[in-house]
Design a protein around this motif. Structure first.
Motif, PDB file in Angstrom:
ATOM      1  N   LEU A  86       5.814  11.775  -1.518  1.00  0.00           N
ATOM      2  CA  LEU A  86       4.466  11.223  -1.649  1.00  0.00           C
ATOM      3  C   LEU A  86       4.512   9.698  -1.719  1.00  0.00           C
ATOM      4  CD1 LEU A  86       2.657  13.614  -4.156  1.00  0.00           C
ATOM      5  CD2 LEU A  86       2.130  13.273  -1.733  1.00  0.00           C
ATOM      6  N   GLU A  87       5.515   9.176  -2.377  1.00  0.00           N
ATOM      7  CA  GLU A  87       5.690   7.723  -2.446  1.00  0.00           C
ATOM      8  C   GLU A  87       5.865   7.147  -1.040  1.00  0.00           C
ATOM      9  OE1 GLU A  87       9.338   4.712  -3.153  1.00  0.00           O
ATOM     10  OE2 GLU A  87       9.416   6.660  -4.162  1.00  0.00           O
ATOM     11  N   PHE A  88       6.672   7.798  -0.224  1.00  0.00           N
ATOM     12  CA  PHE A  88       6.910   7.372   1.153  1.00  0.00           C
ATOM     13  C   PHE A  88       5.588   7.294   1.920  1.00  0.00           C
ATOM     14  CE2 PHE A  88       7.513   8.984   5.539  1.00  0.00           C
ATOM     15  CZ  PHE A  88       8.283   7.955   6.074  1.00  0.00           C
ATOM     16  N   LEU A  89       4.755   8.310   1.762  1.00  0.00           N
ATOM     17  CA  LEU A  89       3.459   8.328   2.439  1.00  0.00           C
ATOM     18  C   LEU A  89       2.536   7.256   1.870  1.00  0.00           C
ATOM     19  CD1 LEU A  89       1.325   9.585   4.302  1.00  0.00           C
ATOM     20  CD2 LEU A  89       0.853  11.255   2.482  1.00  0.00           C
ATOM     21  N   GLY A  90       2.451   7.193   0.555  1.00  0.00           N
ATOM     22  CA  GLY A  90       1.533   6.246  -0.078  1.00  0.00           C
ATOM     23  C   GLY A  90       1.859   4.805   0.238  1.00  0.00           C
ATOM     24  N   ASP A  91       3.137   4.486   0.364  1.00  0.00           N
ATOM     25  CA  ASP A  91       3.552   3.134   0.740  1.00  0.00           C
ATOM     26  C   ASP A  91       2.970   2.754   2.095  1.00  0.00           C
ATOM     27  OD1 ASP A  91       5.333   0.700   0.618  1.00  0.00           O
ATOM     28  OD2 ASP A  91       6.252   1.705   2.318  1.00  0.00           O
ATOM     29  N   ALA A  92       3.045   3.680   3.046  1.00  0.00           N
ATOM     30  CA  ALA A  92       2.515   3.420   4.386  1.00  0.00           C
ATOM     31  C   ALA A  92       0.995   3.290   4.366  1.00  0.00           C
ATOM     32  CB  ALA A  92       2.945   4.529   5.333  1.00  0.00           C
ATOM     33  N   VAL A  93       0.328   4.142   3.584  1.00  0.00           N
ATOM     34  CA  VAL A  93      -1.135   4.078   3.486  1.00  0.00           C
ATOM     35  C   VAL A  93      -1.565   2.742   2.904  1.00  0.00           C
ATOM     36  CG1 VAL A  93      -3.164   5.065   2.354  1.00  0.00           C
ATOM     37  CG2 VAL A  93      -1.397   6.576   3.308  1.00  0.00           C
ATOM     38  N   LEU A  94      -0.918   2.331   1.818  1.00  0.00           N
ATOM     39  CA  LEU A  94      -1.247   1.060   1.179  1.00  0.00           C
ATOM     40  C   LEU A  94      -1.085  -0.102   2.154  1.00  0.00           C
ATOM     41  CD1 LEU A  94      -1.860  -0.750  -1.272  1.00  0.00           C
ATOM     42  CD2 LEU A  94       0.564  -0.564  -1.894  1.00  0.00           C
ATOM     43  N   GLU A  95       0.016  -0.111   2.881  1.00  0.00           N
ATOM     44  CA  GLU A  95       0.265  -1.230   3.790  1.00  0.00           C
ATOM     45  C   GLU A  95      -0.758  -1.279   4.914  1.00  0.00           C
ATOM     46  OE1 GLU A  95       3.861  -3.085   6.511  1.00  0.00           O
ATOM     47  OE2 GLU A  95       4.232  -2.287   4.505  1.00  0.00           O
ATOM     48  N   ILE A  96      -1.116  -0.159   5.489  1.00  0.00           N
ATOM     49  CA  ILE A  96      -2.058  -0.189   6.617  1.00  0.00           C
ATOM     50  C   ILE A  96      -3.451  -0.558   6.150  1.00  0.00           C
ATOM     51  CG2 ILE A  96      -2.640   2.279   6.573  1.00  0.00           C
ATOM     52  CD1 ILE A  96      -2.316  -0.023   9.669  1.00  0.00           C
ATOM     53  N   VAL A  97      -3.873  -0.082   4.977  1.00  0.00           N
ATOM     54  CA  VAL A  97      -5.208  -0.423   4.471  1.00  0.00           C
ATOM     55  C   VAL A  97      -5.305  -1.919   4.202  1.00  0.00           C
ATOM     56  CG1 VAL A  97      -6.816  -0.131   2.540  1.00  0.00           C
ATOM     57  CG2 VAL A  97      -5.684   1.866   3.528  1.00  0.00           C
ATOM     58  N   ILE A  98      -4.299  -2.489   3.557  1.00  0.00           N
ATOM     59  CA  ILE A  98      -4.329  -3.919   3.252  1.00  0.00           C
ATOM     60  C   ILE A  98      -4.191  -4.741   4.530  1.00  0.00           C
ATOM     61  CG2 ILE A  98      -3.174  -5.793   2.033  1.00  0.00           C
ATOM     62  CD1 ILE A  98      -4.816  -3.855   0.280  1.00  0.00           C
ATOM     63  N   THR A  99      -3.344  -4.310   5.444  1.00  0.00           N
ATOM     64  CA  THR A  99      -3.166  -5.032   6.703  1.00  0.00           C
ATOM     65  C   THR A  99      -4.468  -5.062   7.503  1.00  0.00           C
ATOM     66  OG1 THR A  99      -0.826  -4.412   6.811  1.00  0.00           O
ATOM     67  CG2 THR A  99      -1.856  -5.134   8.856  1.00  0.00           C
ATOM     68  N   GLU A 100      -5.139  -3.927   7.587  1.00  0.00           N
ATOM     69  CA  GLU A 100      -6.398  -3.880   8.324  1.00  0.00           C
ATOM     70  C   GLU A 100      -7.439  -4.789   7.674  1.00  0.00           C
ATOM     71  OE1 GLU A 100      -9.774  -0.684   9.899  1.00  0.00           O
ATOM     72  OE2 GLU A 100      -8.119   0.005   8.621  1.00  0.00           O
ATOM     73  N   HIS A 101      -7.511  -4.751   6.349  1.00  0.00           N
ATOM     74  CA  HIS A 101      -8.468  -5.610   5.654  1.00  0.00           C
ATOM     75  C   HIS A 101      -8.187  -7.086   5.930  1.00  0.00           C
ATOM     76  CE1 HIS A 101     -11.095  -7.239   2.578  1.00  0.00           C
ATOM     77  NE2 HIS A 101     -10.070  -7.982   2.184  1.00  0.00           N
ATOM     78  N   LEU A 102      -6.938  -7.486   5.847  1.00  0.00           N
ATOM     79  CA  LEU A 102      -6.586  -8.880   6.097  1.00  0.00           C
ATOM     80  C   LEU A 102      -6.943  -9.288   7.521  1.00  0.00           C
ATOM     81  CD1 LEU A 102      -3.113  -9.008   4.316  1.00  0.00           C
ATOM     82  CD2 LEU A 102      -5.189 -10.198   3.587  1.00  0.00           C
ATOM     83  N   TYR A 103      -6.658  -8.418   8.466  1.00  0.00           N
ATOM     84  CA  TYR A 103      -6.947  -8.717   9.873  1.00  0.00           C
ATOM     85  C   TYR A 103      -8.438  -8.956  10.086  1.00  0.00           C
ATOM     86  CZ  TYR A 103      -7.033  -8.273  14.958  1.00  0.00           C
ATOM     87  OH  TYR A 103      -7.220  -8.504  16.295  1.00  0.00           O
ATOM     88  N   VAL A 104      -9.262  -8.122   9.462  1.00  0.00           N
ATOM     89  CA  VAL A 104     -10.706  -8.216   9.651  1.00  0.00           C
ATOM     90  C   VAL A 104     -11.320  -9.335   8.816  1.00  0.00           C
ATOM     91  CG1 VAL A 104     -12.897  -6.985   9.325  1.00  0.00           C
ATOM     92  CG2 VAL A 104     -10.911  -5.784  10.271  1.00  0.00           C
ATOM     93  N   ALA A 105     -10.862  -9.483   7.586  1.00  0.00           N
ATOM     94  CA  ALA A 105     -11.496 -10.421   6.648  1.00  0.00           C
ATOM     95  C   ALA A 105     -11.094 -11.872   6.875  1.00  0.00           C
ATOM     96  CB  ALA A 105     -11.172 -10.011   5.214  1.00  0.00           C
TER      97      ALA A 105
END
Length: 229
Positions: free
Chosen positions: A45-64
């Motif tokens: 679950l940690e492996f999955l959550g790490d990827a989810v966290l990174e993509i959500v923050i990356t997308e936000h940074l790209y847009v914001a």
């Protein structure tokens, strides 16, 4: 208020469903699993959550931040998506009191360790991602908890990455790249580190911390400020 109530109150407020069995797995450390029949633990679950966290923050940074170059976006992401930030968020949810740890980790205060708290935070994100709300729910959860850290990172300037900022300042002045000399004291479970940043054969500044990373960052900040005094 119990940790379970703290987490689930937030999930209820956000309208984010969380499968109870997955949350239970998310707070199960491998040390507990090994002492209790080698059952499942939270590393997948940690492996999955790490990827989810990174993509959500990356997308936000790209847009914001449409005007920022890739390098600056990467620095901002690194300031938010790291073990220390995840551990701080875990502490805000009192996840340490929910952890299922083996006796060895209990004896060495594992519920307070940055690495264990950070891994558990990522595992909880993974658990939410696999629950009924899916990607939309995990994104909402991550954004609520981590976007304030993005705003803090955006205001840091050179403090976004003190080591890189110091290296760039030295390069601009035509001086050698910094080197860090580390000294450690204390028992293994309570180490204290002192870092001295060297420029050529001359010490520029020192810093202290509970990890090599913290000590080096403190030394880099002191060095950067010394150059700009």
């Amino acid at each position: 208020m119990s940790a379970l109530t703290t987490l689930h109150t937030l999930l209820d407020e956000l309208g984010v469903p969380a499968d109870a069995q997955l949350v239970e797995l998310a707070v199960t450390h491998r040390s507990w699993a090994y002492e209790n029949g080698n059952g499942p633990h939270n590393e997948r679950l940690e492996f999955l959550g790490d990827a989810v966290l990174e993509i959500v923050i990356t997308e936000h940074l790209y847009v914001a931040y449409p005007d920022l170059p890739e390098g600056q976006l990467a620095k901002m992401r690194a300031a938010v998506v790291n073990a220390h930030s995840c551990a701080d968020v875990a502490r805000s949810l009192d996840l340490g009191t929910m952890l299922k740890l083996g006796q060895g980790e209990i004896n060495t205060r594992g519920a307070e360790k940055v690495s264990i708290l950070a891994d558990t935070m990522e595992a909880v994100i993974g658990a939410i991602h696999l629950s009924a709300g899916g990607a939309e729910a995990s994104s909402r959860f991550v954004r609520h908890l981590f976007l304030p850290l993005v705003e803090q990172a955006a205001a840091l300037g050179p403090g976004l990455d003190w080591k890189t900022s110091l290296q760039e300042a030295l390069a601009a002045a035509g001086r050698p790249a910094p080197l860090y000399v580390i000294e450690a004291t204390g028992p293994d479970h309570l180490r204290h580190f002192t870092a001295t940043v060297m420029v050529g054969d001359q010490p520029l500044a020192t810093g202290e911390g509970s990890s090599k990373r913290h000590a080096e960052t403190a030394a880099a900040e002191a060095g950067y400020r010394a150059l700009h005094d």
